[in-house]
Design a protein around this motif. Structure first.
Motif, PDB file in Angstrom:
ATOM      1  N   THR A   1      62.534  65.834 126.784  1.00 24.86           N
ATOM      2  CA  THR A   1      61.463  66.632 127.376  1.00 24.86           C
ATOM      3  C   THR A   1      60.453  67.051 126.316  1.00 24.86           C
ATOM      4  OG1 THR A   1      62.914  67.457 129.116  1.00 24.86           O
ATOM      5  CG2 THR A   1      60.980  68.787 128.604  1.00 24.86           C
ATOM      6  N   THR A   2      60.961  67.474 125.168  1.00 20.71           N
ATOM      7  CA  THR A   2      60.079  67.866 124.075  1.00 20.71           C
ATOM      8  C   THR A   2      59.201  66.700 123.646  1.00 20.71           C
ATOM      9  OG1 THR A   2      61.853  69.341 123.341  1.00 20.71           O
ATOM     10  CG2 THR A   2      60.019  69.003 121.828  1.00 20.71           C
ATOM     11  N   TYR A   3      59.793  65.523 123.590  1.00 21.25           N
ATOM     12  CA  TYR A   3      59.032  64.319 123.249  1.00 21.25           C
ATOM     13  C   TYR A   3      57.925  64.077 124.279  1.00 21.25           C
ATOM     14  CZ  TYR A   3      58.068  59.348 122.509  1.00 21.25           C
ATOM     15  OH  TYR A   3      57.444  58.151 122.294  1.00 21.25           O
ATOM     16  N   PHE A   4      58.253  64.242 125.552  1.00 22.70           N
ATOM     17  CA  PHE A   4      57.252  64.069 126.615  1.00 22.70           C
ATOM     18  C   PHE A   4      56.074  64.995 126.392  1.00 22.70           C
ATOM     19  CE2 PHE A   4      55.529  65.875 130.535  1.00 22.70           C
ATOM     20  CZ  PHE A   4      55.004  64.751 131.161  1.00 22.70           C
ATOM     21  N   TYR A   5      56.347  66.281 126.171  1.00 21.74           N
ATOM     22  CA  TYR A   5      55.267  67.247 126.005  1.00 21.74           C
ATOM     23  C   TYR A   5      54.467  66.997 124.735  1.00 21.74           C
ATOM     24  CZ  TYR A   5      56.424  70.217 129.966  1.00 21.74           C
ATOM     25  OH  TYR A   5      56.612  70.710 131.237  1.00 21.74           O
ATOM     26  N   CYS A   6      55.150  66.537 123.685  1.00 23.40           N
ATOM     27  CA  CYS A   6      54.445  66.268 122.432  1.00 23.40           C
ATOM     28  C   CYS A   6      53.411  65.160 122.631  1.00 23.40           C
ATOM     29  CB  CYS A   6      55.447  65.878 121.349  1.00 23.40           C
ATOM     30  SG  CYS A   6      54.746  65.853 119.688  1.00 23.40           S
ATOM     31  N   VAL A   7      53.816  64.084 123.264  1.00 26.41           N
ATOM     32  CA  VAL A   7      52.888  62.985 123.530  1.00 26.41           C
ATOM     33  C   VAL A   7      51.814  63.410 124.524  1.00 26.41           C
ATOM     34  CG1 VAL A   7      52.695  60.643 124.443  1.00 26.41           C
ATOM     35  CG2 VAL A   7      54.622  61.246 122.968  1.00 26.41           C
ATOM     36  N   GLU A   8      52.209  64.182 125.526  1.00 28.15           N
ATOM     37  CA  GLU A   8      51.262  64.659 126.530  1.00 28.15           C
ATOM     38  C   GLU A   8      50.196  65.553 125.919  1.00 28.15           C
ATOM     39  OE1 GLU A   8      49.573  65.435 130.298  1.00 28.15           O
ATOM     40  OE2 GLU A   8      51.095  63.947 129.759  1.00 28.15           O
ATOM     41  N   MET A   9      50.594  66.433 125.014  1.00 29.67           N
ATOM     42  CA  MET A   9      49.684  67.424 124.437  1.00 29.67           C
ATOM     43  C   MET A   9      48.886  66.886 123.259  1.00 29.67           C
ATOM     44  SD  MET A   9      52.372  70.632 124.546  1.00 29.67           S
ATOM     45  CE  MET A   9      51.328  71.768 123.623  1.00 29.67           C
ATOM     46  N   PHE A  10      49.521  66.019 122.446  1.00 29.18           N
ATOM     47  CA  PHE A  10      48.890  65.624 121.184  1.00 29.18           C
ATOM     48  C   PHE A  10      48.682  64.113 121.043  1.00 29.18           C
ATOM     49  CE2 PHE A  10      51.286  69.563 120.424  1.00 29.18           C
ATOM     50  CZ  PHE A  10      50.243  70.406 120.046  1.00 29.18           C
ATOM     51  N   GLY A  11      49.177  63.353 121.999  1.00 29.11           N
ATOM     52  CA  GLY A  11      48.985  61.912 121.955  1.00 29.11           C
ATOM     53  C   GLY A  11      49.821  61.194 120.924  1.00 29.11           C
ATOM     54  N   LYS A  12      50.768  61.871 120.347  1.00 32.10           N
ATOM     55  CA  LYS A  12      51.624  61.262 119.324  1.00 32.10           C
ATOM     56  C   LYS A  12      52.871  62.126 119.172  1.00 32.10           C
ATOM     57  CE  LYS A  12      49.400  63.810 115.538  1.00 32.10           C
ATOM     58  NZ  LYS A  12      48.783  63.724 114.214  1.00 32.10           N
ATOM     59  N   ALA A  13      53.855  61.604 118.422  1.00 35.76           N
ATOM     60  CA  ALA A  13      55.070  62.364 118.139  1.00 35.76           C
ATOM     61  C   ALA A  13      55.658  61.860 116.826  1.00 35.76           C
ATOM     62  CB  ALA A  13      56.085  62.214 119.267  1.00 35.76           C
ATOM     63  N   GLU A  14      56.290  62.751 116.098  1.00 36.69           N
ATOM     64  CA  GLU A  14      56.949  62.376 114.858  1.00 36.69           C
ATOM     65  C   GLU A  14      58.123  61.436 115.165  1.00 36.69           C
ATOM     66  OE1 GLU A  14      56.226  63.360 111.506  1.00 36.69           O
ATOM     67  OE2 GLU A  14      54.355  63.783 112.607  1.00 36.69           O
TER      68      GLU A  14
END
Length: 346
Positions: free
Chosen positions: A257-270
């Motif tokens: 879920t955190t990954y989903f929101y990270c991509v949703e909010m910032f367009g990328k993820a660590e």
């Protein structure tokens, strides 16, 4: 003051229980150095060498721990330049096991012992074999709670149902037998309510959503670096809750879920967050968006909920993760999950 230079404890440790821990602690107190060896042939499902080794190293970091199967023994022998042999079968004659352990200590590990600690009646004979063939001096046998009066449990009994005998297992061991249930769902789909209700129903622990807690503490503002922090902390709290859980642990959300929101909010993820999103569970529940959407000031809207639900369906399928759809009222959902767990979905 230590009575012995090097003590030895041998066992299956399937599972490691408090009787074993009493034995090992007594041996450790009486020995300058302690060697703990674990092997079983055949292996017992759920008690693989890596798991047993993890328990022993966590509980006895000062001891020299050796956990074997045939492959590990072959690798150890190869590293020492010693011809390998197969582990004795559990049903083999006791004399074969005694000579195997003598060979292991003397030839492979180069750690001959001067004391053997057991809770079994074979201990004296074991010490005699070691003294005659695999030692340069006397080998004592120290018996510890052979009558099982201090810790009335055996490995065979605990193995049959580790949950029923959880009082005789340390938290770190008991935690390995907890079924971890992850509850996923779009915004306002009842996942937090369900996680809490399931924990209450089964009288066990649950893990709340740390991301929401952090969001509220920061007045509704999250920056990019917060998302990795959330993923790490969510799993840290899960690990902590496992130590207190009884049979099941219910987790409100996961790093996916955190990954989903990270991509949703910032367009990328660590990359680390993407790896955390691979964290597995024994059972995954996906809450249907069949509750009336409730806007509590932290959520988007009903269209976003539907899109998020579809993302979970597609992402779980893409990752090959089986999941169970739950729907209806809270009581309906608790009933659906309870029937699954009672049937043994783990």
């Amino acid at each position: 003051m230590n009575l012995y230079k090097r003590g030895l404890v041998v066992g299956k440790f399937c599972p490691l229980h408090q009787g074993h821990e009493l034995l090992i602690n007594r041996a450790q107190d009486a020995s300058e150095e302690l060697l703990v060896v674990s092997y079983t042939r055949p292996e017992f499902s759920g008690y693989e060498p890596a798991r047993r080794e993890g328990w022993l190293r966590a509980q006895f970091p000062q001891a020299h721990i050796v956990v074997l199967d045939d492959a590990r023994l072959a690798a150890l022998c190869a590293a020492r330049g010693v011809p390998s042999r197969a582990l004795p079968h559990n049903d083999d004659d006791g004399e074969l096991h005694r000579h195997f352990m003598g060979w292991l200590c003397w030839t492979v590990l180069e750690r001959p012992v001067d004391a053997v600690f057991t809770s079994e009646d074979y201990g004296s004979g074991f010490a005699q074999v070691l003294e005659r063939h695999y030692a340069s001096g006397p080998v004592a046998h120290v018996s510890v709670d052979q009558a099982r009066t201090l810790v009335p449990v055996s490995g065979t009994v605990a193995r049959q149902d580790p949950h029923a005998h959880g009082a005789f297992l340390s938290p770190i061991v008991r935690a390995d037998f907890v079924t971890r249930v992850c509850v996923l769902g779009g915004e306002s789909s009842g996942k937090t309510t369900l996680a809490a209700a399931l924990a209450a129903h089964f009288e066990t622990a649950w893990v709340a959503e740390y991301g929401r807690e952090l969001w509220e503490s920061q007045d509704g503002i999250l920056v990019y670096d917060d998302l990795l922090k959330i993923g790490r902390e969510q799993l840290r709290r899960e690990a902590q809750a496992l130590l207190a859980a009884r049979r099941w642990l219910f987790c409100d959300t996961s790093p996916m879920t955190t990954y989903f929101y990270c991509v949703e909010m910032f367009g990328k993820a660590e990359q680390e967050l993407a790896q955390l999103a691979e964290h597995g569970y024994d059972l995954v529940l996906l809450c249907a968006p069949d509750f009336p959407f409730i806007q509590d000031g932290t959520r988007r809207d009903e269209d976003f909920r539907a899109r998020q639900h579809a993302w979970y369906q597609a992402e779980l399928a893409r990752r090959g993760i089986a999941f169970v759809d739950v729907s209806g009222s809270v009581d309906d959902r608790v009933g659906q999950v309870a029937r699954l767990l009672v049937r043994g979905v783990d």
